[in-house]
Motif scaffolding. Structure first.
Motif, mmCIF file in Angstrom:
data_model
loop_
_atom_site.group_PDB
_atom_site.id
_atom_site.type_symbol
_atom_site.label_atom_id
_atom_site.label_comp_id
_atom_site.label_asym_id
_atom_site.label_seq_id
_atom_site.Cartn_x
_atom_site.Cartn_y
_atom_site.Cartn_z
ATOM 1 N N ARG A 191 0.835 -1.193 0.000
ATOM 2 C CA ARG A 191 0.000 0.000 0.000
ATOM 3 C C ARG A 191 0.867 1.239 0.000
ATOM 4 N NH1 ARG A 191 -4.441 -0.603 4.515
ATOM 5 N NH2 ARG A 191 -5.030 1.341 3.561
ATOM 6 N N GLY A 207 -2.145 5.582 2.549
ATOM 7 C CA GLY A 207 -3.224 5.228 1.647
ATOM 8 C C GLY A 207 -3.495 6.272 0.587
ATOM 9 N N ASP A 243 -7.525 6.428 1.750
ATOM 10 C CA ASP A 243 -8.343 5.228 1.884
ATOM 11 C C ASP A 243 -9.654 5.495 2.605
ATOM 12 O OD1 ASP A 243 -6.562 3.639 0.559
ATOM 13 O OD2 ASP A 243 -5.498 3.030 2.372
ATOM 14 N N GLU A 276 -12.755 4.405 0.539
ATOM 15 C CA GLU A 276 -13.137 2.998 0.555
ATOM 16 C C GLU A 276 -13.685 2.569 1.916
ATOM 17 O OE1 GLU A 276 -10.181 3.862 -0.933
ATOM 18 O OE2 GLU A 276 -10.742 3.423 -3.002
#
Length: 101
Positions: free
Chosen positions: A20, A24, A88, A91
């Motif tokens: 990753r 993020g 992130d 998400e």
């Protein structure tokens, strides 16, 4: 039994987690002209806050305080949008919740 034929391995080999990016960070959600516009918006709103803080004296300060409130609000909201779309968080919250935000 002595050669170990009775006992089989019961665990699967360890798989490595996908790599990753730091924090993020991704640019998949804001692409094309949207990302530069949001960055410029954040820069201009921060510059407006700084310029407002430079003013020392004013006779009727109501408009200046309103301008300060609006420019600071725009700066914080544009940072929130950049953080939501470029990390992130998009998400983890889900697309429908980000759209409502």
């Amino acid at each position: 039994m002595e050669n170990g034929g009775v006992y089989n391995e019961t665990t699967e080999p360890e798989t490595k987690a996908p790599r990753r990016r730091p924090f993020g960070f991704t640019l998949r959600r804001l692409w094309g002209w949207r990302l530069p516009v949001k960055v410029v918006q954040a820069i201009f709103s921060l510059a407006a806050v700084v310029c407002e803080e430079i003013v020392d004296d004013c006779n009727l300060c109501g408009g200046l305080y309103f301008f300060e409130f609006i420019s600071c609000s725009v700066f914080l909201l544009s940072l929130l949008i950049l953080c939501a779309y470029c990390t992130d968080l998009y998400e983890s919250l889900g697309e429908d919740k980000v759209q409502k935000l």
